[in-house]
Write a protein that holds these residues in place. Structure first.
Motif, PDB file in Angstrom:
ATOM      1  N   SER A  76       0.803  -1.222   0.000  1.00  0.00           N
ATOM      2  CA  SER A  76       0.000   0.000   0.000  1.00  0.00           C
ATOM      3  C   SER A  76       0.838   1.277   0.000  1.00  0.00           C
ATOM      4  O   SER A  76       0.443   2.284  -0.596  1.00  0.00           O
ATOM      5  CB  SER A  76      -0.960   0.010   1.195  1.00  0.00           C
ATOM      6  N   SER A  77       2.005   1.262   0.634  1.00  0.00           N
ATOM      7  CA  SER A  77       2.831   2.471   0.682  1.00  0.00           C
ATOM      8  C   SER A  77       3.464   2.789  -0.679  1.00  0.00           C
ATOM      9  O   SER A  77       4.004   3.878  -0.875  1.00  0.00           O
ATOM     10  CB  SER A  77       3.936   2.333   1.738  1.00  0.00           C
ATOM     11  N   ASP A  78       3.378   1.857  -1.618  1.00  0.00           N
ATOM     12  CA  ASP A  78       3.914   2.077  -2.965  1.00  0.00           C
ATOM     13  C   ASP A  78       2.850   2.640  -3.908  1.00  0.00           C
ATOM     14  O   ASP A  78       2.839   2.375  -5.111  1.00  0.00           O
ATOM     15  CB  ASP A  78       4.498   0.781  -3.535  1.00  0.00           C
ATOM     16  N   ILE A  79       1.927   3.416  -3.344  1.00  0.00           N
ATOM     17  CA  ILE A  79       0.921   4.141  -4.123  1.00  0.00           C
ATOM     18  C   ILE A  79       1.160   5.634  -3.922  1.00  0.00           C
ATOM     19  O   ILE A  79       1.318   6.095  -2.783  1.00  0.00           O
ATOM     20  CB  ILE A  79      -0.511   3.789  -3.677  1.00  0.00           C
ATOM     21  N   THR A  80       1.212   6.365  -5.007  1.00  0.00           N
ATOM     22  CA  THR A  80       1.386   7.819  -4.921  1.00  0.00           C
ATOM     23  C   THR A  80       0.209   8.513  -5.594  1.00  0.00           C
ATOM     24  O   THR A  80      -0.511   7.910  -6.385  1.00  0.00           O
ATOM     25  CB  THR A  80       2.716   8.262  -5.563  1.00  0.00           C
ATOM     26  N   PHE A  81       0.023   9.810  -5.262  1.00  0.00           N
ATOM     27  CA  PHE A  81      -1.138  10.557  -5.723  1.00  0.00           C
ATOM     28  C   PHE A  81      -0.727  11.808  -6.486  1.00  0.00           C
ATOM     29  O   PHE A  81       0.338  12.383  -6.254  1.00  0.00           O
ATOM     30  CB  PHE A  81      -2.022  10.959  -4.531  1.00  0.00           C
ATOM     31  N   PRO A 227       6.211  -0.464  -9.440  1.00  0.00           N
ATOM     32  CA  PRO A 227       6.777  -1.820  -9.343  1.00  0.00           C
ATOM     33  C   PRO A 227       7.586  -1.989  -8.052  1.00  0.00           C
ATOM     34  O   PRO A 227       8.074  -1.017  -7.474  1.00  0.00           O
ATOM     35  CB  PRO A 227       7.681  -1.909 -10.581  1.00  0.00           C
ATOM     36  N   LYS A 228       7.739  -3.207  -7.648  1.00  0.00           N
ATOM     37  CA  LYS A 228       8.518  -3.503  -6.437  1.00  0.00           C
ATOM     38  C   LYS A 228       9.984  -3.121  -6.660  1.00  0.00           C
ATOM     39  O   LYS A 228      10.559  -3.381  -7.709  1.00  0.00           O
ATOM     40  CB  LYS A 228       8.413  -4.990  -6.108  1.00  0.00           C
ATOM     41  N   ASP A 229      10.559  -2.482  -5.651  1.00  0.00           N
ATOM     42  CA  ASP A 229      11.978  -2.085  -5.675  1.00  0.00           C
ATOM     43  C   ASP A 229      12.308  -1.189  -6.863  1.00  0.00           C
ATOM     44  O   ASP A 229      13.404  -1.260  -7.432  1.00  0.00           O
ATOM     45  CB  ASP A 229      12.889  -3.325  -5.696  1.00  0.00           C
ATOM     46  N   CYS A 230      11.373  -0.336  -7.235  1.00  0.00           N
ATOM     47  CA  CYS A 230      11.596   0.580  -8.362  1.00  0.00           C
ATOM     48  C   CYS A 230      12.740   1.543  -8.037  1.00  0.00           C
ATOM     49  O   CYS A 230      12.778   2.140  -6.958  1.00  0.00           O
ATOM     50  CB  CYS A 230      10.324   1.368  -8.643  1.00  0.00           C
ATOM     51  N   LYS A 231      13.668   1.697  -8.960  1.00  0.00           N
ATOM     52  CA  LYS A 231      14.844   2.560  -8.745  1.00  0.00           C
ATOM     53  C   LYS A 231      14.903   3.736  -9.717  1.00  0.00           C
ATOM     54  O   LYS A 231      15.919   4.441  -9.759  1.00  0.00           O
ATOM     55  CB  LYS A 231      16.134   1.730  -8.874  1.00  0.00           C
ATOM     56  N   LEU A 232      13.850   3.957 -10.497  1.00  0.00           N
ATOM     57  CA  LEU A 232      13.852   5.091 -11.417  1.00  0.00           C
ATOM     58  C   LEU A 232      13.965   6.407 -10.633  1.00  0.00           C
ATOM     59  O   LEU A 232      13.425   6.537  -9.536  1.00  0.00           O
ATOM     60  CB  LEU A 232      12.581   5.101 -12.269  1.00  0.00           C
ATOM     61  N   ARG A 233      14.676   7.364 -11.236  1.00  0.00           N
ATOM     62  CA  ARG A 233      14.899   8.657 -10.585  1.00  0.00           C
ATOM     63  C   ARG A 233      14.337   9.760 -11.486  1.00  0.00           C
ATOM     64  O   ARG A 233      15.043  10.295 -12.351  1.00  0.00           O
ATOM     65  CB  ARG A 233      16.396   8.871 -10.323  1.00  0.00           C
ATOM     66  N   ASP A 259       9.478   4.308  -1.579  1.00  0.00           N
ATOM     67  CA  ASP A 259       8.056   3.968  -1.670  1.00  0.00           C
ATOM     68  C   ASP A 259       7.420   4.823  -2.758  1.00  0.00           C
ATOM     69  O   ASP A 259       8.121   5.415  -3.586  1.00  0.00           O
ATOM     70  CB  ASP A 259       7.358   4.146  -0.316  1.00  0.00           C
ATOM     71  N   GLY A 260       6.092   4.884  -2.771  1.00  0.00           N
ATOM     72  CA  GLY A 260       5.395   5.595  -3.832  1.00  0.00           C
ATOM     73  C   GLY A 260       5.734   7.066  -3.926  1.00  0.00           C
ATOM     74  O   GLY A 260       5.583   7.682  -4.992  1.00  0.00           O
ATOM     75  N   LEU A 261       6.208   7.658  -2.829  1.00  0.00           N
ATOM     76  CA  LEU A 261       6.570   9.076  -2.856  1.00  0.00           C
ATOM     77  C   LEU A 261       7.739   9.363  -3.802  1.00  0.00           C
ATOM     78  O   LEU A 261       8.016  10.526  -4.100  1.00  0.00           O
ATOM     79  CB  LEU A 261       6.908   9.557  -1.445  1.00  0.00           C
ATOM     80  N   ARG A 262       8.403   8.330  -4.261  1.00  0.00           N
ATOM     81  CA  ARG A 262       9.462   8.501  -5.266  1.00  0.00           C
ATOM     82  C   ARG A 262       8.945   9.292  -6.469  1.00  0.00           C
ATOM     83  O   ARG A 262       9.688  10.052  -7.090  1.00  0.00           O
ATOM     84  CB  ARG A 262       9.953   7.110  -5.696  1.00  0.00           C
ATOM     85  N   PHE A 263       7.646   9.121  -6.797  1.00  0.00           N
ATOM     86  CA  PHE A 263       7.068   9.794  -7.957  1.00  0.00           C
ATOM     87  C   PHE A 263       6.100  10.910  -7.549  1.00  0.00           C
ATOM     88  O   PHE A 263       5.253  11.330  -8.334  1.00  0.00           O
ATOM     89  CB  PHE A 263       6.346   8.776  -8.846  1.00  0.00           C
ATOM     90  N   ALA A 264       6.245  11.404  -6.319  1.00  0.00           N
ATOM     91  CA  ALA A 264       5.356  12.461  -5.842  1.00  0.00           C
ATOM     92  C   ALA A 264       5.754  13.812  -6.411  1.00  0.00           C
ATOM     93  O   ALA A 264       6.896  14.031  -6.813  1.00  0.00           O
ATOM     94  CB  ALA A 264       5.378  12.505  -4.311  1.00  0.00           C
ATOM     95  N   GLY A 265       4.800  14.716  -6.415  1.00  0.00           N
ATOM     96  CA  GLY A 265       5.034  16.069  -6.915  1.00  0.00           C
ATOM     97  C   GLY A 265       5.072  17.069  -5.793  1.00  0.00           C
ATOM     98  O   GLY A 265       5.816  16.909  -4.825  1.00  0.00           O
TER      99      GLY A 265
END
Length: 384
Positions: A76-81, A227-233, A259-265
């Motif tokens: 669930s923590s791997d969801i971003t908005f 995805p699990k263990d996503c490392k994109l920057r 976690d999902g905040l990796r892709f947060a704005g």
């Protein structure tokens, strides 16, 4: 009103005498969303700047938990908005250097297809675009092309311009994943319509959807599983991405959370997230899930199809209907007509009879929802 229509009583009363078949474009909002709007105002007035801590420690985890239950997603923590899926897709695209090799279809929604066409024009993306029609062998053709290997694979689960749906999403993804690492599934037109199970494929894909269509929570709240263990920057990144523990990084490198905040704005209005939570909690209380909604809609669609057959209409007939199998189809039925002029003429006549529809160019769409009662469908209202 039946018991399900009562959940949407405010919108239904304000549209008395109308049957809302435009619910592919814009669903009615359940009554609970009004209280959610007020709740956000109250929280903002009480907490002022402290509301951010409350939202990130309470409301967002609750939304992530509820969405994970609907999607059968285990992280669930791997969801971003974000306010829209366009923003999320652009963050993924910004993670790549050089020209991006991308595989997609000719039936993606405008927020993606327009951006794609501009980036192709600018020489940023080299795209292979697979036609969805004929749909009988679409999956086979798409999977075969995916074996070439791409930086990104992007496809919808349900296609917005037809309602046609990928039959076995899990098997489809598994085959594509053999040769591709970054798979994006646009689930906007399937979320809270078709039963979705990401338990076996959630670790391998980005899954995009939002609250505007079938959830009925209004615009402004979209989400993405990663995805699990996503490392994109992503190069496109905002201050929300600094709100959780960062990776160990070099002094001169921007850090990203795991976690999902990796892709947060950045700063956004969370009113829509409050509405999303309120609707998901309402469905939980009422013991209504995607499978129940889908079964209800299939019954409504079957009644509608019987009316269409009885009419023998020159345009609204089975020959002009894009349909494979109601069991694996979106919650709208699409008529492919000769011209936009014919579509607009029929649409106007239907509206005069209290039937509200939705269209795209030469395609007329009838959407169905849990707030429909098929007993309200009357042949004379459709026969225009």
């Amino acid at each position: 009103m039946n018991k399900y229509q009562k959940l949407f009583s405010n919108f239904i009363k304000k549209n008395h005498g109308k049957i809302h078949f435009a619910c592919h474009s814009h669903h009615y909002w359940p009554d609970c969303t009004r209280e959610a709007q007020l709740e956000y105002w109250e929280d903002s007035s009480k907490m002022v700047d402290d509301k951010w801590e409350y939202i990130f420690s309470n409301k967002i985890p609750r939304a992530q938990e509820l969405l994970s239950e609907v999607l059968n997603f285990t992280r669930s923590s791997d969801i971003t908005f974000a306010p829209n899926t366009h923003e999320l897709v652009n963050r993924i695209l910004s993670s790549f250097d050089g020209k991006i090799k991308l595989l997609t279809t000719d039936s993606e929604f405008y927020s993606f297809s327009r951006q794609l066409n501009r980036l192709i024009e600018a020489g940023v993306i080299e795209a292979t675009i697979i036609a969805t029609l004929p749909f009988e062998n679409f999956e086979e053709r798409f999977i075969q092309e995916s074996k070439s290997g791409y930086d990104i694979v992007f496809t919808s689960h349900v296609f917005f311009n037809s309602g046609l749906a990928i039959n076995n999403l899990e098997g489809f993804v598994e085959e594509i994943a053999e040769n591709n690492s970054n798979i994006i599934i646009d689930g906007y037109h399937a979320f809270m319509a078709l039963p979705i199970n990401l338990s076996s494929i959630g670790d391998k894909i980005f899954y995009l959807a939002g609250s505007y269509k079938y959830l009925g929570a209004g615009e402004g709240c979209c989400f993405m599983t990663i995805p699990k263990d996503c490392k994109l920057r992503p190069k496109n990144t905002g201050w929300f991405a600094e709100l959780s523990a960062l990776d160990n990084v070099n002094e001169n490198q921007v850090g990203f959370p795991n976690d999902g905040l990796r892709f947060a704005g950045s700063t956004l209005d969370f009113t829509s997230l409050y509405r999303m939570v309120s609707v998901l909690e309402m469905y939980e209380r009422e013991e209504i899930n995607s499978e129940f909604i889908h079964n209800h809609v299939k019954i409504c669609q079957e009644v509608f199809l019987k009316i269409i057959e009885e009419m023998s209409h020159p345009h609204l007939n089975r020959e002009n209907l894009i349909l494979q199998d109601l069991h694996h189809h979106g919650h709208f039925l699409t008529f492919n007509l000769e011209s936009p002029e014919i579509v607009n003429s029929i649409k106007k006549k239907l509206e005069e009879n209290g039937i509200l529809t939705d269209s795209r160019k030469n395609r007329l769409r009838f959407g169905f929802s849990i707030y429909h009662d098929s007993n309200d469908y009357q042949l004379e209202k459709f026969n225009v």
